[in-house]
Write an enzyme that holds these catalytic residues in place. Structure first.
Site, PDB file in Angstrom:
ATOM      1  CG  PHE A  85      -1.953   1.011   1.275  1.00 57.90           C
ATOM      2  CD1 PHE A  85      -3.165   0.799   0.649  1.00 57.90           C
ATOM      3  CD2 PHE A  85      -1.742   2.219   1.914  1.00 57.90           C
ATOM      4  CE1 PHE A  85      -4.161   1.766   0.671  1.00 57.90           C
ATOM      5  CE2 PHE A  85      -2.730   3.198   1.939  1.00 57.90           C
ATOM      6  CZ  PHE A  85      -3.943   2.972   1.321  1.00 57.90           C
ATOM      7  CG  ASP A 133      -0.098  -2.390   6.774  1.00 53.27           C
ATOM      8  OD1 ASP A 133      -1.238  -2.755   7.154  1.00 53.27           O
ATOM      9  OD2 ASP A 133       0.117  -1.284   6.258  1.00 53.27           O
ATOM     10  CE1 TYR A 168      -9.444   2.826   6.705  1.00 51.69           C
ATOM     11  CE2 TYR A 168      -8.442   3.853   8.625  1.00 51.69           C
ATOM     12  CZ  TYR A 168      -8.373   3.487   7.298  1.00 51.69           C
ATOM     13  OH  TYR A 168      -7.253   3.756   6.577  1.00 51.69           O
ATOM     14  CE  LYS A 169      -8.172  -0.084   4.868  1.00 53.96           C
ATOM     15  NZ  LYS A 169      -6.738  -0.109   4.575  1.00 53.96           N
ATOM     16  NE  ARG A 192      -9.877  -2.610  -2.778  1.00 49.90           N
ATOM     17  CZ  ARG A 192      -9.402  -2.109  -1.641  1.00 49.90           C
ATOM     18  NH1 ARG A 192      -8.273  -2.563  -1.140  1.00 49.90           N
ATOM     19  NH2 ARG A 192     -10.063  -1.170  -0.999  1.00 49.90           N
TER      20      ARG A 192
HETATM   21  C1  LIG Z   1      -5.964   1.090   4.427  1.00 50.03           C
HETATM   22  C2  LIG Z   1      -4.480   0.893   4.541  1.00 50.03           C
HETATM   23  C3  LIG Z   1      -3.665   1.857   5.133  1.00 50.03           C
HETATM   24  C4  LIG Z   1      -4.282   3.143   5.563  1.00 50.03           C
HETATM   25  O1  LIG Z   1      -3.450   3.980   6.276  1.00 50.03           O
HETATM   26  P1  LIG Z   1      -4.073   5.278   6.940  1.00 50.03           P
HETATM   27  O2  LIG Z   1      -2.952   5.907   7.641  1.00 50.03           O
HETATM   28  O3  LIG Z   1      -5.195   4.829   7.821  1.00 50.03           O
HETATM   29  O4  LIG Z   1      -4.646   6.126   5.851  1.00 50.03           O
HETATM   30  C5  LIG Z   1      -2.321   1.572   5.292  1.00 50.03           C
HETATM   31  N1  LIG Z   1      -1.791   0.396   4.863  1.00 50.03           N
HETATM   32  C6  LIG Z   1      -2.557  -0.547   4.261  1.00 50.03           C
HETATM   33  C7  LIG Z   1      -1.972  -1.838   3.816  1.00 50.03           C
HETATM   34  C8  LIG Z   1      -3.922  -0.313   4.063  1.00 50.03           C
HETATM   35  O5  LIG Z   1      -4.673  -1.224   3.451  1.00 50.03           O
END
Ligand SMILES: *Cc1c(COP(=O)(O)O)cnc(C)c1O
Length: 406
Positions: free
Chosen positions: A130, A199, A224-225, A379
């Site tokens: 990401f 992560d 939040y997921k 997705r």
């Molecule tokens: C959703 C996601 C993030 C989000 O990071 P934020 O700091 O909350 O915006 C980071 N890493 C991964 C792998 C994600 O899927």
């Protein structure tokens, strides 16, 4: 009724997690497969938030930091998340965003590795990460005098050297839905004397992670997921017990201090994961998350049962796609990017589709909410707490209709 529709109805009727759907605000007329971006609103949240605002903030005001437990909430909520990750109490703190926690963990991890051997000056990151992790790893590497090496996650075990400090890996690839070999990669990183940093954004709350069991050093993830904590809910940071005494955050704030209200000029870190805090916690978001976690107190909401349903849902969705879209699959215009193997699959199915962006809008118009990742990936995220087999069937059928193959 089509045979797939009948099969879906039977699967939902036999699903031990089906009653948990009532714990969420979901619309039976819409198929919501975007819980891997923003989880649905748990019914436990609005009343609790109204109480926090009206009573704790509105009436108790400053007293709530002690009387309503606001001050300890980052640790207390972290301890509610820890069992879902296979982590011990006191190892997981909720604070800041995942992005900020990646920074703390990369710098803190490099410092731990360099304390073992100052020649360790290399950070590895998986190439399909990401983006935020990649950007922050780059900056954290620069600030700590490390080189950053970007490579496929599967090549990390062979790329480790005596100079590797930290390997940052996404547990589930956010685009393809591929689940990485956490036990294998973690063991290789450990054997090389480096630290693993995972992560967990797309695995926390979707499948058993086993942080303690597999000897993971550091981890971060968002809430939040699959944890349904709400937009911008604070993220978590995990520091393994063996590292807690020596973990040095690059953002030592007054909330990271052993005695925050002593207001001492010199910094003395708090015990354990608490030192991962920085400044004043965002109480409204944190307590919305706290209330959202109530669903996990239900005996049925057991993480292995969640995983079992997640695999059954994604298996069934792939089966429906094959049945409803034989032509598109045969001519290659639609392709499944997510591994078929259960031990390599997260809780989403990623389909490569023509005109993916326009198709996302068309599916939404037809009542199926999914998301698009450039250039051409759709997705379909499955949240076992509230996604039904009927949703999987309708999503596949609607996709076939939108592509003119129904
Ligand atoms: C959703 C996601 C993030 C989000 O990071 P934020 O700091 O909350 O915006 C980071 N890493 C991964 C792998 C994600 O899927």
């Amino acid at each position: 009724m089509s045979s797939l529709r009948t099969a879906a109805t039977a699967k939902d009727a036999a699903d031990p997690l089906a009653p948990l759907r009532d714990r969420f605000h979901v619309d039976d007329g819409e198929v919501y497969l975007d819980g891997n971006s923003l989880g649905a609103l748990p019914r436990s949240v609005p009343d609790r938030l109204a109480e926090v605002v009206g009573h704790e903030w509105g009436r108790l005001r400053i007293r709530s930091w002690t009387e309503s437990g606001w001050w300890e909430a980052p640790q207390r909520v972290g301890d509610r998340i820890a069992p879902l990750l296979g982590a011990a109490p006191g190892t997981t703190v909720v604070a800041d965003s995942t992005s900020v926690n990646v920074f703390k963990a990369v710098v803190g991890g490099v410092r731990l590795a360099a304390a073992r051997d100052p020649r360790r000056n290399e950070v590895l990151v998986d190439e399909s990460t990401f983006p935020t992790d990649g950007y922050i790893a780059q900056s954290a590497a620069e600030l700590t005098g490390c080189a950053l090496r970007v490579l496929p996650a599967g090549e990390i075990p062979d790329a480790l050297t005596p100079r590797t400090a930290v390997a940052l890996v996404n547990h589930v690839d956010y685009r393809s839905g591929e689940l990485r070999d956490l036990p294998g990669i973690t063991a290789a990183v450990r054997a090389a004397g480096a630290l693993s940093l995972w992560d967990l954004c797309h695995s926390g709350g979707a499948l058993p992670v086993g942080l303690a069991e597999h000897g993971v050093d550091l981890a971060v993830g968002c809430t939040y997921k699959y944890l349904n904590g709400g937009p911008g809910a604070p993220a978590y940071l995990y520091v393994a017990p063996e590292h807690q005494a020596d973990f040095r955050s690059p953002l030592p704030g007054w909330n990271s201090h052993r005695d925050p209200f002593g207001m001492a000029p010199e910094f003395t870190p708090a015990e354990g994961a608490l030192r991962g805090r920085v400044g004043t916690p965002d109480i409204l978001s944190l307590l919305a998350l706290d209330a959202a976690l109530d669903v996990w107190d239900e005996p049925a909401a057991e993480i292995t049962a969640i995983r079992e349903k997640s695999l059954a849902l994604t298996d069934f969705f792939v089966h429906c796609v094959r049945e409803y879209l034989p032509k598109a699959l045969a001519d290659g215009s639609v392709r499944n990017l997510t591994p078929e193997r259960h031990d390599r699959r997260g809780s989403q199915i990623a389909l490569r589709c023509p005109d993916a962006l326009a198709l996302t809008a068309e599916l939404q118009r037809r009542g199926v909410v999914v998301d698009h990742r450039p250039p051409d990936v759709l997705r379909f995220g499955f949240t076992p707490l509230y996604t039904r087999f009927a949703d999987a069937e309708r999503a596949a059928k609607t996709l076939a209709e939108a592509l003119g193959e129904a």
